[in-house]
Write a protein that holds these residues in place. Structure first.
Motif, PDB file in Angstrom:
ATOM      1  N   CYS A 248       0.753  -1.285   0.351  1.00 13.09           N
ATOM      2  CA  CYS A 248       0.270  -0.100   0.023  1.00 13.09           C
ATOM      3  C   CYS A 248       0.836   0.901  -0.139  1.00 13.09           C
ATOM      4  N   ALA A 249       0.619   2.051  -0.854  1.00 13.91           N
ATOM      5  CA  ALA A 249       1.755   3.150  -1.482  1.00 13.91           C
ATOM      6  C   ALA A 249       0.572   4.858  -1.188  1.00 13.91           C
ATOM      7  N   PRO A 250       0.308   5.395  -0.174  1.00 16.14           N
ATOM      8  CA  PRO A 250      -0.525   6.821   0.376  1.00 16.14           C
ATOM      9  C   PRO A 250       0.818   7.687  -0.583  1.00 16.14           C
ATOM     10  N   ALA A 251       0.029   8.396  -1.188  1.00 17.00           N
ATOM     11  CA  ALA A 251       0.934   9.812  -1.932  1.00 17.00           C
ATOM     12  C   ALA A 251       1.335  10.430  -0.222  1.00 17.00           C
ATOM     13  N   ALA A 252       2.849  10.346  -0.794  1.00 14.85           N
ATOM     14  CA  ALA A 252       4.240  11.373   0.099  1.00 14.85           C
ATOM     15  C   ALA A 252       4.068  11.014   1.285  1.00 14.85           C
ATOM     16  N   LEU A 253       3.736   9.607   1.672  1.00  9.86           N
ATOM     17  CA  LEU A 253       3.337   8.852   2.256  1.00  9.86           C
ATOM     18  C   LEU A 253       4.137   7.750   2.739  1.00  9.86           C
ATOM     19  N   LYS A 254       5.152   6.907   3.577  1.00 15.92           N
ATOM     20  CA  LYS A 254       5.766   6.124   4.379  1.00 15.92           C
ATOM     21  C   LYS A 254       5.134   4.670   3.152  1.00 15.92           C
ATOM     22  N   SER A 255       5.274   3.594   2.688  1.00 14.16           N
ATOM     23  CA  SER A 255       4.477   2.535   2.536  1.00 14.16           C
ATOM     24  C   SER A 255       5.052   1.427   3.005  1.00 14.16           C
ATOM     25  N   VAL A 256       3.795   0.546   3.559  1.00 12.10           N
ATOM     26  CA  VAL A 256       3.854  -0.608   3.862  1.00 12.10           C
ATOM     27  C   VAL A 256       3.149  -2.236   3.124  1.00 12.10           C
ATOM     28  N   SER A 257       3.972  -3.133   3.467  1.00 10.82           N
ATOM     29  CA  SER A 257       3.602  -4.303   2.518  1.00 10.82           C
ATOM     30  C   SER A 257       2.848  -5.642   3.743  1.00 10.82           C
ATOM     31  N   VAL A 258       2.362  -6.738   3.270  1.00  7.56           N
ATOM     32  CA  VAL A 258       2.554  -7.019   3.366  1.00  7.56           C
ATOM     33  C   VAL A 258       2.136  -9.000   2.246  1.00  7.56           C
ATOM     34  N   THR A 259       2.416  -9.925   3.390  1.00  2.41           N
ATOM     35  CA  THR A 259       2.493 -10.753   2.550  1.00  2.41           C
ATOM     36  C   THR A 259       1.640 -12.092   2.319  1.00  2.41           C
ATOM     37  N   LEU A 260       1.068 -12.301   1.258  1.00  2.00           N
ATOM     38  CA  LEU A 260      -0.084 -13.186   1.224  1.00  2.00           C
ATOM     39  C   LEU A 260       0.256 -15.188   0.554  1.00  2.00           C
ATOM     40  N   HIS A 261       0.296 -16.048   1.880  1.00  2.00           N
ATOM     41  CA  HIS A 261       0.018 -17.009   1.382  1.00  2.00           C
ATOM     42  C   HIS A 261      -1.169 -17.323   0.939  1.00  2.00           C
ATOM     43  N   VAL A 262      -1.231 -18.829   0.264  1.00  2.00           N
ATOM     44  CA  VAL A 262      -2.452 -18.798  -0.259  1.00  2.00           C
ATOM     45  C   VAL A 262      -2.234 -20.524  -0.056  1.00  2.00           C
ATOM     46  N   LEU A 263      -3.650 -21.405   0.701  1.00  2.00           N
ATOM     47  CA  LEU A 263      -3.710 -22.867   0.775  1.00  2.00           C
ATOM     48  C   LEU A 263      -4.208 -23.726  -0.152  1.00  2.00           C
ATOM     49  N   ASN A 264      -3.783 -24.754   0.251  1.00  2.00           N
ATOM     50  CA  ASN A 264      -4.957 -25.677  -0.517  1.00  2.00           C
ATOM     51  C   ASN A 264      -5.362 -26.522   0.137  1.00  2.00           C
ATOM     52  N   GLY A 265      -6.462 -25.871   1.398  1.00  2.00           N
ATOM     53  CA  GLY A 265      -7.631 -26.547   2.389  1.00  2.00           C
ATOM     54  C   GLY A 265      -6.612 -26.825   3.783  1.00  2.00           C
ATOM     55  N   GLU A 266      -4.705 -27.070   3.471  1.00  2.00           N
ATOM     56  CA  GLU A 266      -3.974 -26.901   4.736  1.00  2.00           C
ATOM     57  C   GLU A 266      -3.709 -25.915   6.077  1.00  2.00           C
ATOM     58  N   ARG A 267      -3.711 -26.675   6.874  1.00  2.00           N
ATOM     59  CA  ARG A 267      -3.781 -25.145   7.647  1.00  2.00           C
ATOM     60  C   ARG A 267      -2.199 -24.741   8.301  1.00  2.00           C
ATOM     61  N   PRO A 268      -1.947 -23.192   7.852  1.00  2.00           N
ATOM     62  CA  PRO A 268      -0.378 -23.557   7.471  1.00  2.00           C
ATOM     63  C   PRO A 268      -0.046 -23.462   9.169  1.00  2.00           C
ATOM     64  N   ALA A 269       1.345 -23.260   9.015  1.00  2.00           N
ATOM     65  CA  ALA A 269       1.913 -23.866  10.137  1.00  2.00           C
ATOM     66  C   ALA A 269       2.228 -22.749  10.920  1.00  2.00           C
ATOM     67  N   ALA A 270       1.576 -21.530  10.776  1.00  2.00           N
ATOM     68  CA  ALA A 270       1.741 -20.727  12.338  1.00  2.00           C
ATOM     69  C   ALA A 270       0.488 -20.757  12.857  1.00  2.00           C
ATOM     70  N   MET A 271      -0.314 -21.728  11.788  1.00  2.00           N
ATOM     71  CA  MET A 271      -1.757 -21.147  12.582  1.00  2.00           C
ATOM     72  C   MET A 271      -2.021 -23.162  13.480  1.00  2.00           C
ATOM     73  N   GLN A 272      -1.208 -23.664  13.178  1.00  2.00           N
ATOM     74  CA  GLN A 272      -1.222 -25.417  14.077  1.00  2.00           C
ATOM     75  C   GLN A 272      -0.870 -24.560  15.595  1.00  2.00           C
ATOM     76  N   HIS A 273      -1.905 -24.947  16.357  1.00  2.00           N
ATOM     77  CA  HIS A 273      -1.451 -24.782  17.606  1.00  2.00           C
ATOM     78  C   HIS A 273      -0.512 -26.401  17.976  1.00  2.00           C
ATOM     79  N   GLY A 274       0.238 -25.734  19.044  1.00  2.00           N
ATOM     80  CA  GLY A 274       1.411 -26.569  19.104  1.00  2.00           C
ATOM     81  C   GLY A 274       1.880 -27.788  18.467  1.00  2.00           C
ATOM     82  N   SER A 275       2.640 -26.981  17.139  1.00  2.00           N
ATOM     83  CA  SER A 275       3.210 -27.447  16.397  1.00  2.00           C
ATOM     84  C   SER A 275       5.029 -27.175  16.646  1.00  2.00           C
ATOM     85  N   ASN A 276       5.116 -26.594  17.224  1.00  2.00           N
ATOM     86  CA  ASN A 276       6.196 -26.398  17.523  1.00  2.00           C
ATOM     87  C   ASN A 276       6.987 -27.357  18.834  1.00  2.00           C
ATOM     88  N   PRO A 277       7.822 -28.741  18.395  1.00  2.00           N
ATOM     89  CA  PRO A 277       8.060 -30.086  19.084  1.00  2.00           C
ATOM     90  C   PRO A 277       8.864 -29.272  19.943  1.00  2.00           C
TER      91      PRO A 277
END
Length: 309
Positions: A248-277
């Motif tokens: 997102c780049a507003p005029a005369a202001l700093k820009s901010v970004s986000v990364t979009l990940h598209v999943l095929n039905g699986e849940r992302p690792a960051a959303m799996q509770h207790g996935s960290n060993p």
């Protein structure tokens, strides 16, 4: 004095002398009073003239207009205008001084700083001397002094407040969306004195043009509160083609970004509770124990081999 009846001329002369004497006395009295009145009148007029001259002298002394502001707000990157209204300036000089370092910025219309962002000018109609600061930076915030070259000097202070707008995308720097689902990326601009005229969206390094992608809509920047405005990018049905970085780049202001990940039905690792060993120590110990036992399996046949009895 005795007058004979046979001297008519003597009587006439006597009467003439009496009349002259009386007229002289009356004239003396009249002119004496008149001169006394003129004398007192002259003193009164002199007093009035002196008071008038004193009033005119006081009126010619420079003074600052009470309506001249003492605080100015400017948005980061915009131009700031600091006014100083002076009455009865006459032939006096006007200077602008930056209090932070006591640097003389200008004297009358002449600039005395090697920074082209600073300039001063005079508006005769409003009796205003204005200091301009272009492309305001955060370091420009502080107090500025408008000085008049009287003896002793006169000063009017103006505080410059630099406002820094904030730009952010709610939800963090990562977005995980299942394929086929809708997603809306919002860009929030807050604490801006002047909201930007437009907001550009970029996918990776390419600008997302309006109607350039099927199923992608852009909502222009709209004010939602006194301090905030929001723009949005909506994808009605996410696919793997939409994966990547969005900016997102507003005029005369700093820009901010986000990364979009598209999943095929699986849940992302960051959303799996207790996935960290590390969060499941018992499971880790159990797996380690199995690994240790399996390491001894090749030795078991040797222990039970009849030829080694």
């Amino acid at each position: 004095m005795k007058l004979s009846g046979d001297s008519p001329w003597s009587v006439k002369v006597f009467l003439l002398l009496v009349l002259l004497h009386l007229s002289g006395a009356l004239a003396y009295s009249y002119w004496g009073q008149h001169r006394g009145g003129m004398k007192h009148s002259g003193r009164r007029n002199l007093g009035r003239h002196r008071r008038k001259d004193a009033h005119l002298a006081a009126a010619e002394v420079p003074y600052f207009d009470p309506t001249s502001p003492t605080q100015i707000k400017a948005q980061l990157g915009s131009n700031a205008y600091l006014p100083c209204k002076i009455k009865n300036l006459g032939n006096k000089s006007v200077s602008w001084v930056r209090n932070r370092d006591a640097h003389i910025l200008s004297v009358d219309r002449y600039t005395f700083i090697n920074d082209a962002r600073f300039a001063a000018w005079h508006e005769a109609v409003t009796n205003t001397w204005t200091l301009q600061v272009k492309f305001v930076e955060e370091l420009d915030a502080g107090r500025y002094e408008c000085q008049v070259s009287t003896e002793p000097k006169m000063s009017h202070f103006v505080q410059l407040i630099v406002v820094s707008p904030r730009v952010n995308i709610p939800g963090g720097s990562e977005l995980h969306v299942r394929s086929g689902s809708p997603v809306t990326i919002k860009c929030v601009v807050s604490h801006a004195l002047h909201p930007p005229n437009y907001v550009f969206w970029y996918h990776e390094n390419a600008r997302v043009l309006q109607n350039s992608w099927t199923g992608v809509e852009q909502t222009p920047l709209r004010r939602v509160s006194e301090e905030s405005s929001v723009a949005a990018l909506t994808i009605t049905s996410v696919s793997h083609a939409h994966t990547g970085n969005y900016t997102c780049a507003p005029a005369a202001l700093k820009s901010v970004s986000v990364t979009l990940h598209v999943l095929n039905g699986e849940r992302p690792a960051a959303m799996q509770h207790g996935s960290n060993p590390a969060s499941r120590p018992h499971l880790s110990i159990f797996i380690s124990s199995i690994s240790v036992h399996l390491s001894y399996l090749p030795v078991l046949p040797l222990l039970y081999d009849p030829l080694h009895r």
